[in-house]
Design a protein around this motif. Structure first.
Motif, mmCIF file in Angstrom:
data_model
loop_
_atom_site.group_PDB
_atom_site.id
_atom_site.type_symbol
_atom_site.label_atom_id
_atom_site.label_comp_id
_atom_site.label_asym_id
_atom_site.label_seq_id
_atom_site.Cartn_x
_atom_site.Cartn_y
_atom_site.Cartn_z
ATOM 1 N N UNK A 241 3.855 5.056 22.557
ATOM 2 C CA UNK A 241 4.513 5.609 23.742
ATOM 3 C C UNK A 241 3.932 5.015 25.021
ATOM 4 N N UNK A 242 2.628 4.860 25.066
ATOM 5 C CA UNK A 242 2.017 4.270 26.261
ATOM 6 C C UNK A 242 2.388 2.788 26.389
ATOM 7 N N UNK A 243 2.524 2.096 25.258
ATOM 8 C CA UNK A 243 2.970 0.716 25.300
ATOM 9 C C UNK A 243 4.402 0.592 25.799
ATOM 10 N N UNK A 244 5.263 1.500 25.356
ATOM 11 C CA UNK A 244 6.660 1.508 25.819
ATOM 12 C C UNK A 244 6.716 1.782 27.315
ATOM 13 N N UNK A 276 12.470 -6.366 28.353
ATOM 14 C CA UNK A 276 11.601 -5.196 28.144
ATOM 15 C C UNK A 276 12.207 -4.161 27.198
ATOM 16 N N UNK A 277 13.531 -3.965 27.277
ATOM 17 C CA UNK A 277 14.157 -2.981 26.391
ATOM 18 C C UNK A 277 14.080 -3.420 24.937
ATOM 19 N N UNK A 282 11.335 -2.934 19.636
ATOM 20 C CA UNK A 282 10.447 -3.501 18.612
ATOM 21 C C UNK A 282 9.195 -2.645 18.427
ATOM 22 N N UNK A 283 8.659 -2.126 19.532
ATOM 23 C CA UNK A 283 7.481 -1.255 19.445
ATOM 24 C C UNK A 283 7.829 0.051 18.745
ATOM 25 N N UNK A 284 9.086 0.499 18.876
ATOM 26 C CA UNK A 284 9.504 1.772 18.286
ATOM 27 C C UNK A 284 9.731 1.679 16.781
ATOM 28 N N UNK A 285 9.979 0.478 16.272
ATOM 29 C CA UNK A 285 10.291 0.319 14.847
ATOM 30 C C UNK A 285 9.179 0.871 13.947
ATOM 31 N N UNK A 286 7.893 0.566 14.207
ATOM 32 C CA UNK A 286 6.851 1.142 13.345
ATOM 33 C C UNK A 286 6.844 2.668 13.336
ATOM 34 N N UNK A 287 7.235 3.289 14.452
ATOM 35 C CA UNK A 287 7.295 4.752 14.485
ATOM 36 C C UNK A 287 8.315 5.263 13.485
#
Length: 395
Positions: A241-244, A276-277, A282-287
């Motif tokens: 979340x902080x990375x997003x 950025x979106x 991509x950052x959300x995929x591991x979640x």
């Protein structure tokens, strides 16, 4: 090919993507396995014929509805020469999916009641008290990138502010695509996106802090390993979340630069918003891959082999301690959930945030008195600020 046609084709692609997301909604990958369509069932009933039948029915009806709505939106939008039809079509598709979900929810609730699915099982609950005495810490180091981007944006704005023209162009979405609205250059308008960065960063940090204190729905059949999974899940979620937030702040930095330089390039705007979106997705995929509450996380044991490990002295067991094999199943708490499992109301639950049972993440406990008082105070402040703003604007 004109701009409206291109926008219609893009909207059609978005509708198909939305339909695919709604199609996958009943999957155990996106919902707790033992809560199909928002109905709590014993784990051994999670793949019962009644559940499988409702999944098949939901998808069999949603798939043609998605195709019909998408084609209709494309045709009607072309006839009316408007891309606004895409937004209406998306709303229609969501309503159809919600109606199908509610129908499946009611059918499973009736099946559970008729079959007495909880009659011969032992229900229970478990909690990890160390989440209060030794909670997962907020990873402040992961908030540094967001703060750095905010500072860079503010400094850049302070440098260019004296040379800004009297009017600036702000990109906006309209029925005819992206348009640029002329706004008067003032301190507040020039730094408006900087203020948005500050608000976004504060909201994400506050959300992460709240999530780290949210109630944990641990697996009563394997309390130790599920507690370890939950801690790891909280840690990874907080960092993501902080990375997003940092990526979204980068997008706002780019938009600020376009506004200050009076750039109206569609290609630059697409890059500033799109890159950025896409990175945030991509950052959300591991979640998503971790599953609801981190249920699909595989933790390494102390010797480096795969498997669950204990919580240590502050948790539910010592290092390497095996799960008890309790034989319990989660309590049937359907009476506290409304709206097909989307709204939680329980005045006896002290938690404000609880895990969602439809989708991933958390939701609020609308029966919690503290949440109601805080919400009323925020609404009162917002209403008062609106009245003051309108009064000052008319005077």
């Amino acid at each position: 090919m004109n701009t409206v046609l291109v926008s219609l084709l893009v909207n059609s692609g978005i509708l198909l993507a939305l339909g695919a997301t709604l199609y996958a909604a009943p999957s155990p990958l996106l919902n707790p396995h033992s809560v199909p369509f928002g109905v709590r069932v014993p784990p051994d009933k999670a793949d019962a014929p009644e559940v499988s039948e409702q999944r098949r029915r939901y998808r069999a009806l949603l798939l043609p509805a998605t195709l019909i709505v998408t084609v209709a939106a494309l045709v009607i939008g072309a006839v009316l020469d408007s891309v606004a039809v895409g937004g209406v079509a998306a709303a229609v598709l969501c309503v159809i999916a919600a109606a199908l979900w509610l129908s499946a929810h009611r059918a499973l609730a009736r099946a559970k009641e008729r079959g007495n699915w909880y009659e011969h099982v032992r229900q229970g609950a478990v909690m990890d008290t160390s989440l209060r005495t030794d909670p997962v810490r907020l990873p402040w180091a992961w908030a540094i990138p967001s703060l750095v981007v905010v500072v860079v944006t503010a400094v850049a704005g302070a440098i260019v502010y004296p040379q800004l023209p009297e009017m600036m162009a702000l990109p906006e979405r309209s029925a005819n695509g992206t348009v640029y609205r002329e706004i008067t250059t003032t301190f507040w308008t020039a730094f408006s996106l900087v203020f948005a960065q500050i608000l976004l960063t504060a909201m994400v940090i506050g959300t992460v802090a709240a999530v780290l204190r949210a109630r944990a729905d641990l697996d009563v059949s394997r309390p130790r390993s599920s507690a370890a999974q939950h801690r790891r899940y909280l840690s990874l979620t907080a960092r993501s979340l902080l990375g997003i937030a940092a990526l979204l702040n980068l997008m706002l930095l780019g938009l600020s630069g376009m506004m200050w330089s009076d750039s109206r390039s569609g290609a630059v705007l697409s890059l500033v918003i799109g890159v950025p979106l896409l990175a945030a997705v991509a950052v959300s995929v591991p979640l998503v891959r971790m599953g609801p509450g981190g249920s699909r996380l595989v933790l390494e044991s102390a010797d480096g082999s795969g498997g669950s490990k204990g919580m240590g002295s502050g948790g539910l067991g010592g290092p390497g301690a095996p799960d008890e094999g309790t034989g319990l199943v989660p309590r049937d708490d359907d009476r506290h959930w409304y709206g097909a499992g989307t709204v939680y109301v329980n005045a006896d639950d002290p938690a404000i945030l609880v895990p969602r049972r439809v989708g991933m993440g958390w939701t609020v406990n609308l029966g919690n008195l503290r949440f109601l008082i805080i919400s009323a105070a925020v609404l009162a402040i917002a209403a008062g600020a609106t009245v003051v703003s309108v009064t000052m604007g008319s005077s």
